[in-house]
Design a protein around this motif. Structure first.
Motif, short mmCIF file in Angstrom:
data_model
loop_
_atom_site.label_atom_id
_atom_site.label_comp_id
_atom_site.label_asym_id
_atom_site.label_seq_id
_atom_site.Cartn_x
_atom_site.Cartn_y
_atom_site.Cartn_z
N LEU A 119 1.05 -1.14 0.00
CA LEU A 119 0.28 0.07 -0.13
C LEU A 119 0.76 0.72 0.08
O LEU A 119 0.94 1.51 1.22
CB LEU A 119 -0.88 0.07 0.52
CG LEU A 119 -2.31 -1.50 0.92
CD1 LEU A 119 -2.37 -1.01 2.46
CD2 LEU A 119 -3.15 -1.19 -0.02
N SER A 120 1.01 1.86 -1.17
CA SER A 120 2.16 3.03 -1.41
C SER A 120 1.58 4.24 -1.78
O SER A 120 1.18 4.59 -2.54
CB SER A 120 2.43 2.44 -2.34
OG SER A 120 4.33 1.79 -1.68
N LEU A 121 0.12 4.06 -0.29
CA LEU A 121 -0.73 5.34 -0.46
C LEU A 121 -0.56 6.23 0.61
O LEU A 121 0.10 5.93 1.63
CB LEU A 121 -1.79 4.70 -0.48
CG LEU A 121 -1.99 3.16 -1.91
CD1 LEU A 121 -3.09 2.60 -1.06
CD2 LEU A 121 -2.25 4.29 -2.91
N ALA A 122 -0.83 7.50 0.55
CA ALA A 122 -1.52 8.14 1.09
C ALA A 122 -2.53 8.38 1.92
O ALA A 122 -3.44 8.78 2.18
CB ALA A 122 -1.80 9.43 0.89
N LEU A 123 -2.37 7.58 2.93
CA LEU A 123 -4.05 7.05 3.71
C LEU A 123 -3.89 7.21 5.15
O LEU A 123 -3.15 7.60 5.92
CB LEU A 123 -3.07 5.35 4.27
CG LEU A 123 -3.40 4.23 3.42
CD1 LEU A 123 -3.10 2.59 3.20
CD2 LEU A 123 -4.93 4.51 2.10
#
Length: 243
Positions: A119-123
């Protein structure tokens, strides 16, 4: 019918290869020459777009780093979650305002029996995503998440890391000398896992096959994902007496 045939083909290829499978939840992945032999499928969780034709480079860059770090020894399934409307001017891709596609992508990856989810996301600590991480980790799946690029003294997704502990991990970015990158969100507690990996000027490939460099925790995360999956594979081989 197309989806059923695709799923059958994906599961058949995974079964035949007996290779570790990693889900990349991101902006979609291009079937570049570097990824053609390891990219076994793609699901669009936020629309009905053609396979392997991403609008943004991000997912392909992440997948390329993971593949290189894993020495080509893992297969990749892409779970595309970027908004069909694209990114607002003040945001960097992949953008997705709703937690629903991301949570659904994590659950889909778990249903496919992946070994790890990247998950290379802005979470942020959304309950739906946190619960999905908890469900995946409970199935023994490694969940690796970027720590974020806001330069804060705490990540925004610590609830997810705690929910998936000890199989979930947050990843911060260092430079080529191993020094923490100023833009990386830093750990602020010891009740979740946090590691540092190189995330500054990481060489990779864009969706159109160009050599580029990525900076951010997004590009540190797949390095950790690859290392954890390979370590898990070696451990299982020892336990099964095949190594």
């Amino acid at each position: 019918m197309r989806l059923l045939l695709f799923l059958f083909g994906l599961l058949a290829s995974v079964s035949a290869s007996a290779r570790p499978l990693v889900a990349i939840v991101d902006s979609g992945v291009s079937r570049t020459p570097q990824l053609a032999n390891v990219l076994v499928g793609e699901y669009d969780m936020a629309g009905h777009r053609p396979l392997y034709q991403p609008r943004y480079d991000h997912g392909t860059m992440v997948a390329t780093i993971l593949n290189r770090e894993a020495h080509g020894e893992v297969d990749i399934v892409s779970l595309r979650i970027d908004d069909e409307a694209g990114c607002p001017p003040d945001r960097s891709p992949p953008c997705q305002a709703s937690a629903r596609p991301i949570a659904a992508a994590i659950d889909k990856a778990a249903s496919l029996g992946v070994d790890a989810i990247n998950l290379s996301l802005a979470l942020a600590n959304d309950p739906a995503i946190t619960d999905a991480v908890r469900r995946a980790a409970a199935k023994g799946i490694i969940v690796v998440m970027a720590a974020g690029n806001d330069g804060r003294d705490h990540p925004d997704n610590t609830a997810m890391a705690r929910a998936g502990f000890p199989r979930a991990v947050l990843v911060g970015a260092t430079d080529a000398d191993g020094q923490p990158w100023t833009g990386s969100n830093r750990p602020d507690a010891d009740d979740y896992l946090y590691v540092w990996r190189r995330g500054v000027d990481v060489p990779t490939i864009s969706a159109d096959g160009q050599h580029v460099f990525g900076t951010g925790t997004s590009f540190a995360a797949p390095i950790e994902t690859a290392r954890r999956v390979l370590a898990k594979t070696r451990e299982m081989a020892v336990l099964n007496g095949t190594h």
